[in-house]
Motif scaffolding. Structure first.
Motif, short mmCIF file in Angstrom:
data_model
loop_
_atom_site.label_atom_id
_atom_site.label_comp_id
_atom_site.label_asym_id
_atom_site.label_seq_id
_atom_site.Cartn_x
_atom_site.Cartn_y
_atom_site.Cartn_z
N ASN A 1 0.74 -1.15 0.16
CA ASN A 1 0.01 0.13 -0.06
C ASN A 1 0.94 1.38 0.09
N ASP B 1 -3.46 3.18 -3.47
CA ASP B 1 -2.62 2.78 -4.53
C ASP B 1 -1.81 1.74 -4.03
N HIS B 2 -1.58 0.85 -4.73
CA HIS B 2 -0.55 -0.49 -4.24
C HIS B 2 0.45 -0.45 -5.46
N LYS C 1 -7.50 -8.34 -9.04
CA LYS C 1 -6.76 -7.04 -9.92
C LYS C 1 -5.22 -7.53 -9.95
N ALA D 1 -10.74 -9.22 -3.83
CA ALA D 1 -10.91 -8.23 -5.10
C ALA D 1 -9.57 -7.62 -5.52
N LEU D 2 -8.78 -7.54 -4.54
CA LEU D 2 -7.40 -6.89 -4.68
C LEU D 2 -6.42 -8.12 -5.33
N ARG E 1 -10.46 0.16 -0.06
CA ARG E 1 -10.05 -0.77 1.12
C ARG E 1 -11.02 -1.41 1.65
N ILE F 1 -1.53 -0.75 -9.08
CA ILE F 1 -3.05 -0.48 -9.11
C ILE F 1 -3.43 0.71 -8.18
N LYS F 2 -4.08 1.38 -8.89
CA LYS F 2 -4.48 2.86 -8.51
C LYS F 2 -6.07 2.78 -7.98
N GLN G 1 -13.13 -3.27 0.23
CA GLN G 1 -13.51 -4.51 -0.36
C GLN G 1 -13.01 -5.44 0.24
N HIS H 1 -7.60 1.56 -5.26
CA HIS H 1 -8.51 0.40 -4.95
C HIS H 1 -9.16 0.83 -3.65
N LEU I 1 -9.28 5.01 -0.73
CA LEU I 1 -9.06 4.61 -2.04
C LEU I 1 -7.52 4.42 -1.87
#
Length: 103
Positions: free
Chosen positions: A20, A29-30, A68, A64-65, A58, A53-54, A60, A56, A27
């Motif tokens: 992270n 970004d990872h 992605k 879900a991550l 949190r 990944i922008k 969820q 996302h 929201l």
């Protein structure tokens, strides 16, 4: 940090790490690092890639991550399929029907 490690039997064949980069914002970004290890018996050659990944959400599910991240790998390596047919087991479908939307 989210780490996913894939084994076939007792042999590690793939790994993904998502860090992270948004100080745990709603929201997030990872930064993502992915690799597959060489495994001749499975026809896998060693390869790796990185990505981001922008935005996302949190709130969820962790899955879900993970999805992605898998999509990033499949797109980045060209290994993706157009469509995957899958069927949920009835027990899982019933227990999650009202709680989760599955597309």
């Amino acid at each position: 940090m989210l780490k996913v490690v894939v084994y076939v039997g007792d042999q590690e064949v793939a790994r993904a790490v998502a860090e992270n980069d948004s100080e745990l914002a709603d929201l997030s970004d990872h930064n993502i690092r992915l690799n597959e290890r060489s495994a001749e018996q499975f026809g896998i050659k060693e390869k790796g890639l990185g990505g981001r990944i922008k935005g996302h959400p949190r709130n969820q599910s962790a899955w879900a991550l993970v999805r992605k991240i898998a999509d990033l790998w499949l797109t980045g390596t060209g290994a993706g399929e157009e469509k995957v047919d899958a069927e949920l087991l009835p027990m899982i479908r019933k227990s999650n029907r009202n709680e989760y939307a599955i597309n």
